[in-house]
Design a protein around this motif. Structure first.
Motif: not given
Length: 304
Positions: A72-73, A200-205
């Motif tokens: 992300a993003p 950049a990595l916090r969302d599981p996806a």
């Protein structure tokens, strides 16, 4: 155009059709200047190039630092492909989408280094020069993985093949990443670096995407034969002038892996250098040392 308030740099986006790529640049850069594409690794993100970007602008380049696919993003790719060939193809597609020419240069750290080897090996006419950091060419690296010391350092690669990895890495606000940075860059205070990396990595996806790079390379992650050609460039001696930099105290890949690197860098003007007193994330640990080496090399004339 958005502004990254931590650095004053601009965040822009490019739609590659199947991938929406966000990238960091210097608003002061000349849009007609030669492209300098900066590719990060794991666990990392585009803002760790914040020290190098202004120096590249001053040296006459247009620096572009994308968040790699799945970070992300930048979007998570629908095809779920994370093999090295996908990264090389993204680099070439960005080169084209940004209207770059054969004056372009490319810089890669960690996974970005692997993508750089693949991109210049696949389509060398796009890139005038390259700089890679922290991961030597494949021919120099693979021999090191027969040693106990390197296998011990690389335990995480094998752990990432486990379905437990996502939960463990995500726990306690990604504390696993704090520990990797501490192990890989001993003594470096990463307080200014880790917030952007974790964002950049916090969302599981996004985290699953980052682990997918390791699963595509060492495990049973999905791959596509359509990417075999760009991937093949990673496995062959690098055909453009390349500077390879490695930290002497790198806790991820030992500096002994640099032995033999120059044999995999046969293009005139290429060289490898081990930097004392720095670890894996050398571009944020010692920008006062790394940046002049990078800019001087990228502005050199390539020997005939």
């Amino acid at each position: 155009m958005d502004t990254d308030t931590a650095s004053g740099l601009a965040i822009e986006r490019t739609d590659l059709g199947d991938l929406d790529v966000a990238w960091l640049t210097d608003p002061a850069a000349d849009a007609s200047a030669p492209l300098a594409l900066l590719l990060h690794g794991f666990p990392d993100a585009a803002p760790t190039w914040r020290h190098l970007i202004p120096d590249l602008t001053a040296a006459g380049f247009r620096p572009v630092a994308p968040w790699l696919r799945g970070y992300a993003p930048t979007s998570v790719p629908a095809d779920g492909l994370y093999q090295v060939g996908a990264l090389a193809r993204d680099a070439s597609r960005l080169h084209e989408a940004l209207g770059a020419d054969d004056r372009a240069v490319i810089v890669g750290h960690d996974w970005g280094a692997m993508a750089t080897y693949a991109a210049v090996g696949w389509e060398p006419d796009r890139w005038r020069r390259a700089v890679t950091m922290a991961v030597p060419p494949a021919g120099a690296m693979f021999g090191g993985f027969t040693s106990y010391d390197q296998l011990r350092r690389s335990w995480y690669m094998f752990f990432f093949q486990s379905p437990l990895a996502e939960g463990v890495v995500a726990g306690d606000d990604l504390a696993f990443i704090d520990r990797l940075w501490a192990d890989w860059s001993p003594g470096h205070d990463a307080g200014d670096d880790l917030p952007a990396v974790k964002d950049a990595l916090r969302d599981p996806a996004n985290l699953a995407a980052a682990l997918g790079y390791y699963r595509a390379t060492l495990g049973d992650g999905p791959t596509s034969p359509d990417l075999d050609a760009p991937q093949a460039g990673w496995m062959t001696p690098t055909p453009v002038a390349t500077l390879y930099l490695h930290g002497a105290t790198d806790g991820c890949l030992g500096a002994e892996l640099v032995t033999g690197a120059e044999a995999q860098l046969p293009a005139p003007g290429s060289r490898a250098q081990v930097l004392d007193g720095v670890g894996h994330f050398l571009h944020v640990e010692a920008p006062e040392l790394v940046n002049p080496l990078v800019t001087a090399f990228l502005t050199e004339e390539t020997p005939a």
